[in-house]
Design an enzyme around this catalytic site. Structure first.
Site, PDB file in Angstrom:
ATOM      1  N   HIS A 131       1.100  -1.202   0.285  1.00 46.83           N
ATOM      2  CA  HIS A 131      -0.161   0.245   0.244  1.00 46.83           C
ATOM      3  C   HIS A 131       0.796   0.775  -0.040  1.00 46.83           C
ATOM      4  O   HIS A 131       2.157   1.111   0.676  1.00 46.83           O
ATOM      5  CB  HIS A 131      -1.103  -0.503   1.242  1.00 46.83           C
ATOM      6  CG  HIS A 131      -1.732   0.804   1.262  1.00 46.83           C
ATOM      7  ND1 HIS A 131      -1.349   2.346   1.601  1.00 46.83           N
ATOM      8  CD2 HIS A 131      -3.115   0.947   0.744  1.00 46.83           C
ATOM      9  CE1 HIS A 131      -3.148   2.642   1.776  1.00 46.83           C
ATOM     10  NE2 HIS A 131      -3.472   2.325   1.249  1.00 46.83           N
ATOM     11  N   ASP A 188       2.739  -5.266   7.995  1.00 46.30           N
ATOM     12  CA  ASP A 188       1.299  -4.496   8.371  1.00 46.30           C
ATOM     13  C   ASP A 188       0.303  -4.897   8.320  1.00 46.30           C
ATOM     14  O   ASP A 188       0.023  -5.415   6.697  1.00 46.30           O
ATOM     15  CB  ASP A 188       1.282  -3.155   6.499  1.00 46.30           C
ATOM     16  CG  ASP A 188       0.358  -2.721   6.773  1.00 46.30           C
ATOM     17  OD1 ASP A 188      -0.526  -2.771   7.033  1.00 46.30           O
ATOM     18  OD2 ASP A 188       0.186  -1.682   5.463  1.00 46.30           O
ATOM     19  N   GLN A 221      -4.634  -5.659   6.695  1.00 39.24           N
ATOM     20  CA  GLN A 221      -5.292  -6.386   6.318  1.00 39.24           C
ATOM     21  C   GLN A 221      -5.329  -7.645   6.910  1.00 39.24           C
ATOM     22  O   GLN A 221      -5.898  -8.804   6.258  1.00 39.24           O
ATOM     23  CB  GLN A 221      -5.338  -6.675   4.524  1.00 39.24           C
ATOM     24  CG  GLN A 221      -6.009  -5.814   3.877  1.00 39.24           C
ATOM     25  CD  GLN A 221      -6.788  -4.504   3.952  1.00 39.24           C
ATOM     26  OE1 GLN A 221      -7.627  -5.341   3.872  1.00 39.24           O
ATOM     27  NE2 GLN A 221      -7.307  -3.300   3.869  1.00 39.24           N
ATOM     28  N   LYS A 281     -10.563  -0.706  10.422  1.00 34.35           N
ATOM     29  CA  LYS A 281     -11.003  -1.574   9.396  1.00 34.35           C
ATOM     30  C   LYS A 281     -11.192  -2.740  10.596  1.00 34.35           C
ATOM     31  O   LYS A 281     -11.378  -3.899   9.782  1.00 34.35           O
ATOM     32  CB  LYS A 281      -9.795  -2.050   8.821  1.00 34.35           C
ATOM     33  CG  LYS A 281      -9.785  -0.728   7.890  1.00 34.35           C
ATOM     34  CD  LYS A 281      -7.917  -1.605   6.968  1.00 34.35           C
ATOM     35  CE  LYS A 281      -6.974  -0.606   5.893  1.00 34.35           C
ATOM     36  NZ  LYS A 281      -7.860   0.191   5.207  1.00 34.35           N
ATOM     37  N   CYS A 323      -4.742   2.353  -4.158  1.00 34.65           N
ATOM     38  CA  CYS A 323      -3.647   3.187  -3.145  1.00 34.65           C
ATOM     39  C   CYS A 323      -1.949   1.880  -2.822  1.00 34.65           C
ATOM     40  O   CYS A 323      -1.253   1.271  -2.818  1.00 34.65           O
ATOM     41  CB  CYS A 323      -4.097   3.501  -1.619  1.00 34.65           C
ATOM     42  SG  CYS A 323      -4.810   4.661  -1.336  1.00 34.65           S
TER      43      CYS A 323
HETATM   44  N1  PMP Z   1      -2.082  -0.890   4.763  1.00 34.41           N
HETATM   45  C1  PMP Z   1      -2.738  -1.536   4.021  1.00 34.41           C
HETATM   46  C2  PMP Z   1      -2.515  -2.657   3.754  1.00 34.41           C
HETATM   47  C3  PMP Z   1      -3.789  -1.154   3.331  1.00 34.41           C
HETATM   48  O1  PMP Z   1      -4.662  -1.816   3.415  1.00 34.41           O
HETATM   49  C4  PMP Z   1      -4.326   0.138   4.094  1.00 34.41           C
HETATM   50  C5  PMP Z   1      -6.056   1.376   4.252  1.00 34.41           C
HETATM   51  N2  PMP Z   1      -6.143   0.721   2.833  1.00 34.41           N
HETATM   52  C6  PMP Z   1      -3.244   0.792   4.700  1.00 34.41           C
HETATM   53  C7  PMP Z   1      -1.744   0.327   5.259  1.00 34.41           C
HETATM   54  C8  PMP Z   1      -3.719   2.504   5.641  1.00 34.41           C
HETATM   55  O2  PMP Z   1      -4.407   1.967   6.435  1.00 34.41           O
HETATM   56  P1  PMP Z   1      -5.153   3.727   7.096  1.00 34.41           P
HETATM   57  O3  PMP Z   1      -5.740   4.019   6.085  1.00 34.41           O
HETATM   58  O4  PMP Z   1      -6.496   2.949   7.723  1.00 34.41           O
HETATM   59  O5  PMP Z   1      -3.754   4.122   7.814  1.00 34.41           O
END
Ligand code: PMP
Length: 401
Positions: free
Chosen positions: A122, A195, A198, A221, A360
């Site tokens: 991401h 990270d 997910q 999430k 993203c």
């Molecule tokens: N890492 C991953 C794998 C994600 O899917 C996301 C959210 N789409 C993020 C980081 C960022 O999370 P947040 O927007 O809640 O900070």
């Protein structure tokens, strides 16, 4: 999964464009159970006061809730100590905190050094490292979305400062073999961040079993509120890193000549924390714990397996990633000759909420040779019936083209 669970989520019974809502955008954010929403209202109605600094009853009660929440998080991810639980705004801030403080930690070196990431990260696990002067070295992946661990081993150099890898891909749902990835990082004497944005909502995550040095996830999430998340860090690492932001709470003593810093975890929590959010996050973690993370994982794996099987029978569909190794996470796809945005827009008209675009993860899109995809993703409340509605909706939309 108990059907009554859906009653805990009032939003699931609303309609969209006259259709019952089918919410398949859980990887972006999950819906909130009553228990979480009521905990927020209850705290503002009955307890609210700033934490840590007050002698009065409400402040002490709010502080107790906030610190109990830290203990709930510790238990949920099986960290050794609450000193290892830093509250942040979410995964993004957790990674930015680590990138910034790690850069300061290495600031006396002639080179800032390198961070190993993967092709499926991401943006929030790419840009913070770049912003803080680290060079990225990238673990490639196969066409099926499987990371190439042989090449990974060759990316280490004396300048490698960190490995930072997603547990589960937010696009393909691939569960990466983080146990091996962590072991290899440690064989090279390099710390590693996972990270967990997910993975944490979909499976048991255990810090002591994983043995990663850092781990990040977002409350929103995992059925908790927005604006709260966690950075887990091993105590020995957090003690070495400098503070992130300056302000109240993170100090021991301040003078104009010299300031000394508070102990863990407060060293990294400048200013008034989101004490209502931390409490609501703990309520969310208790909620999923009561159902059981293994039960949730099993239910969502069944949904994923069923969905892929149904989707594979649609002519012209391309599902990204290794469909054999998909987790309970997201499924990304395209249909030949139809733009992903058009698919998403028309599904929405049928009450089916999906996500479209690059998610993203632009470098991953380049690797997949796609400008964007349609992504569906499941939560504990989704049902096989909803997948049937989605698949027949998708067939209907395709016929319109
Ligand atoms: N890492 C991953 C794998 C994600 O899917 C996301 C959210 N789409 C993020 C980081 C960022 O999370 P947040 O927007 O809640 O900070």
């Amino acid at each position: 999964m108990d059907k009554n669970i859906r009653n805990d989520f009032p939003i699931l019974s609303r309609t969209v464009y006259g259709h019952p809502l089918v919410y398949l955008d859980n990887a972006a954010t999950t819906q909130k159970p009553r228990q979480v929403v009521e905990a927020i209202a209850d705290e503002y109605y009955n307890v609210n006061a700033n934490v840590h600094r007050g002698v009065h009853f409400l402040s002490q009660q709010a502080t107790e809730l906030h610190e109990q929440s830290r203990e709930t998080v510790r238990r949920f991810i099986n960290a050794r100590s609450t000193n290892e639980i830093i509250f942040t705004r979410g995964t993004t801030e957790s990674i930015n905190l680590l990138a910034r403080t790690l850069a300061q930690y290495h600031s006396n070196k002639t080179e800032m050094g390198e961070v190993i990431v993967s092709q499926m990260e991401h943006h929030s696990n790419i840009v913070p490292w770049q912003l803080n002067g680290f060079k990225l070295r990238v673990i490639p992946m196969s066409d099926e979305g499987v990371l190439d661990l042989d090449t990974y081993q060759k990316l280490f150099t004396p300048q490698t400062r960190m490995v930072s890898i997603t547990h589960v891909s937010n696009v393909m749902g691939t569960i990466n073999p983080v146990e091996d990835i962590i072991r290899i990082a440690h064989e090279h004497g390099v710390p590693i961040l996972i990270d967990g944005a997910q993975s944490t909502p979909h499976m048991t995550v255990d810090m002591q079993a994983l043995d990663c040095d850092f781990f990040a996830f977002s409350g929103h999430k995992i059925y908790g509120p927005t604006g709260i998340g966690v950075l887990y860090g091993k105590e020995e690492w957090l003690n070495q890193l400098p503070p992130y932001q300056g302000g109240g709470e993170m100090i021991k003593n301040v003078s104009f000549e010299l300031t000394t810093f508070n102990e863990l975890p407060y060293k990294f929590e400048a200013g008034t924390p989101d004490y209502v959010g931390s409490h609501a996050l703990a309520v969310a973690l208790d909620y999923v714990s009561q159902i059981g993370m293994d039960t949730i994982h099993q239910h969502e794996t069944e949904l994923t397996t069923y969905a892929i099987k149904q989707m594979q029978s649609i002519a012209g569909i391309q599902i990204y990633g290794n469909t054999q190794h998909l987790s309970a996470g997201p499924i990304s796809f395209n249909v030949q000759g139809i733009h992903h945005l058009d698919l998403g827009t028309l599904l929405d008209r049928l009450g089916i909420a999906v996500r479209t675009g690059h998610h993203c993860a632009e470098p991953l899109m380049h690797r997949l040779g796609a400008e964007g995809t349609v992504r569906i993703s499941f939560g504990l409340y989704n049902t096989i019936d909803e997948i049937d509605t989605f698949v027949s909706g998708l067939r209907r939309v395709i016929q319109m083209f």
